[in-house]
Each structure stands twice: as structure tokens, then as C-alpha cells.
Write an enzyme that holds these catalytic residues in place. Structure first.
Site, PDB file in Angstrom:
ATOM      1  N   GLY A  31       0.804  -1.221   0.000  1.00 13.67           N
ATOM      2  CA  GLY A  31       0.000   0.000   0.000  1.00 13.67           C
ATOM      3  C   GLY A  31       0.833   1.265   0.000  1.00 13.67           C
ATOM      4  O   GLY A  31       2.031   1.229  -0.276  1.00 13.67           O
ATOM      5  N   HIS A  37       4.561   1.669  -7.933  1.00  9.76           N
ATOM      6  CA  HIS A  37       3.585   0.577  -7.873  1.00  9.76           C
ATOM      7  C   HIS A  37       2.700   0.591  -9.127  1.00  9.76           C
ATOM      8  O   HIS A  37       2.431  -0.444  -9.730  1.00  9.76           O
ATOM      9  CB  HIS A  37       2.664   0.742  -6.664  1.00  9.76           C
ATOM     10  CG  HIS A  37       3.347   0.700  -5.329  1.00  9.76           C
ATOM     11  ND1 HIS A  37       3.479   1.805  -4.527  1.00  9.76           N
ATOM     12  CD2 HIS A  37       3.929  -0.324  -4.648  1.00  9.76           C
ATOM     13  CE1 HIS A  37       4.100   1.467  -3.411  1.00  9.76           C
ATOM     14  NE2 HIS A  37       4.390   0.185  -3.458  1.00  9.76           N
ATOM     15  N   GLN A  61       7.769  -9.695   7.715  1.00  7.76           N
ATOM     16  CA  GLN A  61       9.018  -9.187   7.142  1.00  7.76           C
ATOM     17  C   GLN A  61       9.593  -7.996   7.901  1.00  7.76           C
ATOM     18  O   GLN A  61      10.583  -7.419   7.481  1.00  7.76           O
ATOM     19  CB  GLN A  61       8.823  -8.862   5.657  1.00  7.76           C
ATOM     20  CG  GLN A  61       7.968  -7.647   5.363  1.00  7.76           C
ATOM     21  CD  GLN A  61       7.695  -7.527   3.886  1.00  7.76           C
ATOM     22  OE1 GLN A  61       6.974  -8.335   3.313  1.00  7.76           O
ATOM     23  NE2 GLN A  61       8.267  -6.516   3.235  1.00  7.76           N
ATOM     24  N   LYS A 151      13.391  -2.184  -8.029  1.00  4.54           N
ATOM     25  CA  LYS A 151      13.844  -1.359  -6.905  1.00  4.54           C
ATOM     26  C   LYS A 151      14.298  -2.274  -5.758  1.00  4.54           C
ATOM     27  O   LYS A 151      15.309  -2.036  -5.121  1.00  4.54           O
ATOM     28  CB  LYS A 151      12.696  -0.447  -6.492  1.00  4.54           C
ATOM     29  CG  LYS A 151      12.680  -0.024  -5.054  1.00  4.54           C
ATOM     30  CD  LYS A 151      13.163   1.373  -4.926  1.00  4.54           C
ATOM     31  CE  LYS A 151      13.110   1.934  -3.540  1.00  4.54           C
ATOM     32  NZ  LYS A 151      12.576   1.122  -2.487  1.00  4.54           N
ATOM     33  N   SER A 187       9.500   5.531  -3.095  1.00  3.97           N
ATOM     34  CA  SER A 187       9.350   4.518  -2.050  1.00  3.97           C
ATOM     35  C   SER A 187       8.322   5.020  -1.045  1.00  3.97           C
ATOM     36  O   SER A 187       8.246   6.225  -0.785  1.00  3.97           O
ATOM     37  CB  SER A 187      10.695   4.317  -1.341  1.00  3.97           C
ATOM     38  OG  SER A 187      10.499   3.705  -0.085  1.00  3.97           O
TER      39      SER A 187
HETATM   40  P1  AMP Z   1       6.057  -2.425  -1.499  1.00  9.12           P
HETATM   41  O1  AMP Z   1       4.692  -1.847  -1.395  1.00  9.12           O
HETATM   42  O2  AMP Z   1       7.143  -1.517  -1.043  1.00  9.12           O
HETATM   43  O3  AMP Z   1       6.136  -3.811  -0.909  1.00  9.12           O
HETATM   44  O4  AMP Z   1       6.333  -2.618  -3.052  1.00  9.12           O
HETATM   45  C1  AMP Z   1       5.464  -3.356  -3.869  1.00  9.12           C
HETATM   46  C2  AMP Z   1       6.113  -3.562  -5.211  1.00  9.12           C
HETATM   47  O5  AMP Z   1       6.370  -2.300  -5.817  1.00  9.12           O
HETATM   48  C3  AMP Z   1       7.466  -4.288  -5.119  1.00  9.12           C
HETATM   49  O6  AMP Z   1       7.558  -5.227  -6.190  1.00  9.12           O
HETATM   50  C4  AMP Z   1       8.452  -3.168  -5.269  1.00  9.12           C
HETATM   51  O7  AMP Z   1       9.692  -3.589  -5.806  1.00  9.12           O
HETATM   52  C5  AMP Z   1       7.727  -2.253  -6.241  1.00  9.12           C
HETATM   53  N1  AMP Z   1       8.247  -0.885  -6.178  1.00  9.12           N
HETATM   54  C6  AMP Z   1       8.417  -0.118  -5.070  1.00  9.12           C
HETATM   55  N2  AMP Z   1       8.978   1.071  -5.398  1.00  9.12           N
HETATM   56  C7  AMP Z   1       9.180   1.051  -6.726  1.00  9.12           C
HETATM   57  C8  AMP Z   1       9.736   1.974  -7.666  1.00  9.12           C
HETATM   58  N3  AMP Z   1      10.200   3.164  -7.297  1.00  9.12           N
HETATM   59  N4  AMP Z   1       9.779   1.617  -8.969  1.00  9.12           N
HETATM   60  C9  AMP Z   1       9.313   0.404  -9.371  1.00  9.12           C
HETATM   61  N5  AMP Z   1       8.774  -0.515  -8.542  1.00  9.12           N
HETATM   62  C10 AMP Z   1       8.710  -0.200  -7.237  1.00  9.12           C
END
Ligand code: AMP
Length: 280
Positions: A31, A37, A61, A151, A187
Site C-alpha cells: 500500500g 507501484h 518481514q 527497486k 518509495s
Molecule cells: P512495497 O509496497 O514496497 O512492498 O512494493 C510493492 C512492489 O512495488 C514491489 O515489487 C516493489 O519492488 C515495487 N516498487 C516499489 N517502489 C518502486 C519503484 N520506485 N519503482 C518500481 N517498482 C517499485
């Protein structure tokens, strides 16, 4: 867009999809969605007839002193963004029980040697927790394709390995890193940064770029790491690690020089941990 909160609801939806021979793409997230995302959803839509996004802040995690409680939860905003993107289903488990079986029945994954280096070194158990939740989500959703961001390079590497063993028919795709104008990789944790810290954080990408540039000029791994570290040290940025490896996360030795490489690092700005990388 259909909003699903239990595995029971999810199952009946998936049965309908199966009857209609739909191809399902899956994007797991925690989220607080941003353009990074959303770029994965574009990939999902190109590769399937239906797209499902999960929003679940996975407790397994997070370490004891990490930001599980504080992690940004912005469901209403996320749903608006997903609807605009044309996502078909959002799975937002109403509790951990919708994802995991009873505690003693959780199959805990071991992420092995490559889960203990880089981010795994100072986050013991982190990748075990990631693999455990992704395994369980794959089991529940049974997608044809799943999409992850580069990322989190080590994460997508370990997930691909796990998936090859346990879900051999599942196609794993990866999307490029989406950055803001300053080069800072988007991020969810960027929201912890003050304006000043954000400016500081933009030196991270500059440092990684410098590392790549020096390596391309000299083929000298330690020199390129040193030059990258210099940029961060000049800004008083704390470095957790900065490494140059093959994109199979092996040391760059004689064999490795011909392989695709990656420079990857983790830094601390205040209390915020940021990771980034450049594959080349
Ligand atoms: P998270 O919500 O941080 O668990 O991320 C969910 C997905 O989004 C994961 O596969 C991350 O690698 C991807 N993601 C997060 N930040 C980026 C970004 N800046 N560019 C591309 N993918 C991203």
C-alpha cells in the site's frame, strides 16, 4: 473494481475467472501506492485479462525494532489510484488470518545464503518473511503472471528462485525503478523524510551513477565503490552497504566481468532506511 477482504470471497471470484478462462496478473504491495507501484499495474494489464493488486503490510518481514506499526497506511487514496488505473480486484485482507493459516501451521520459508547478504544482513529473517507471504499469496490467488519492481532487487531475485521451485508455471515479470525528478527512487518510506532529508537522499542515485561510470571506465570494482561512497560521505550519509555484484548477486570475479552487473546499496537518512540500485 472489486474490493475483497476474505479468502472466501477471493476464492469464489477466482472460480468465476477460471470458468471464463481469464488470465490473471498479480501485483503484491504493502500500500501507500505511488507511481512505482502503478507502473507495475501497467505491466500487469498488458499481460493479462484481469489484474489483481494486494495491499497487505506483512508483519513477518518486519524486525522487532522496525516500522511495522508506523508504516504508512493510506487505503482510501490507494483505492482511488487503483480505480483510475483500471485495476480489476483489490485484495485487502481484513486480518493476517486471511493470508496465513494458524501460526504453528505457517510454512516458514528460508531464503538461504542470498537472503543473508546485503539487506538480509542487518534485517535477519526479513526475506524469510517476504518469501513466506509471497508463497502464500501465490497459493491463494494462483495468478498466471506476477509483477515485481527492480527497486527491491534482492527481493525479486529471491522470489524468482522460490517461484521456479514451487510455481513453475507462473511467469514472473519485473518493472524498472521509477524515480522522481531528482533521481530519488520512489518509495513509501520517502514519506518519512523531511524536505531537507529528501534533498540529501537524492545524492544516493548520484553516488550509484558515479559508481557505474567509474567501473565502466576502469573495470575496477573497489575504485568505483570508493568513488560512490565518497559522494555519500561528503553529505554525511550513513551507508549500510554499497556493493557491486553480478546481477545473479555473485561476486564480480574473472567470470563475472562478462555478466550483467548491478551496483546496489542501502543508506540511512535520519532513521529512514532507503535502498536503490542500478543494473548495467
Ligand atoms: P512495497 O509496497 O514496497 O512492498 O512494493 C510493492 C512492489 O512495488 C514491489 O515489487 C516493489 O519492488 C515495487 N516498487 C516499489 N517502489 C518502486 C519503484 N520506485 N519503482 C518500481 N517498482 C517499485
Amino acid at each position: 473494481m472489486i474490493f475483497v477482504q476474505t479468502k472466501f470471497e477471493l476464492n469464489s471470484l477466482l472460480l468465476d475467472f477460471k470458468k471464463n478462462n481469464e488470465l490473471l496478473s498479480f501485483v503484491p504491495t504493502m500500500g501507500n501506492l505511488h507511481e512505482g507501484h502503478l507502473s507495475l499495474i501497467d505491466i500487469a494489464k498488458k499481460n493479462s485479462s484481469k489484474t489483481i493488486v494486494s495491499i497487505f503490510v506483512n508483519p513477518l518481514q518486519f524486525g522487532k525494532n522496525e516500522d511495522f506499526e508506523k508504516y504508512p497506511r493510506t487505503l482510501d487514496d490507494d483505492l482511488k489510484k487503483l480505480k483510475l488505473k483500471g485495476c480489476d480486484i483489490v485484495f485487502f485482507p481484513k486480518s493476517s488470518h486471511e493470508v496465513f493459516n494458524e501460526k504453528d501451521k505457517i510454512t516458514q520459508f528460508k531464503s538461504g545464503k542470498k537472503g543473508q547478504i546485503l539487506c538480509g544482513k542487518d534485517r535477519p529473517g526479513h526475506f524469510d518473511g517476504v518469501l513466506t507471504v509471497v508463497y502464500r499469496l501465490f497459493e491463494l490467488i494462483k495468478p498466471n503472471t506476477a509483477i515485481f519492481g527492480k527497486k527491491d532487487f534482492q527481493q525479486q531475485y529471491l522470489i524468482k528462485k522460490m517461484s521456479m521451485n514451487f510455481f513453475p508455471k507462473l511467469k514472473i515479470l519485473t518493472g524498472p525503478i521509477i524515480r522522481d525528478k531528482s533521481g530519488l527512487a520512489l518509495s513509501s518510506r520517502n514519506s518519512y523524510l523531511s524536505k531537507k532529508e529528501r534533498k540529501k537522499a537524492s545524492f544516493f542515485y548520484l553516488a550509484l551513477k558515479k559508481g557505474v561510470e567509474v567501473f565502466k571506465e576502469t573495470n575496477n570494482k573497489s575504485l568505483s565503490i570508493d568513488e560512490a561512497k565518497k559522494i555519500l560521505s561528503n553529505e554525511n550519509i550513513k551507508i549500510d552497504y554499497l556493493e557491486l555484484m553480478t546481477n545473479k548477486l555473485e561476486n564480480v570475479n574473472n567470470k563475472g566481468y562478462s555478466r550483467k552487473k548491478i551496483i546496489l546499496g542501502s543508506i540511512k537518512i535520519g532513521k529512514t532506511k532507503l535502498i536503490d540500485n542500478i543494473e548495467f
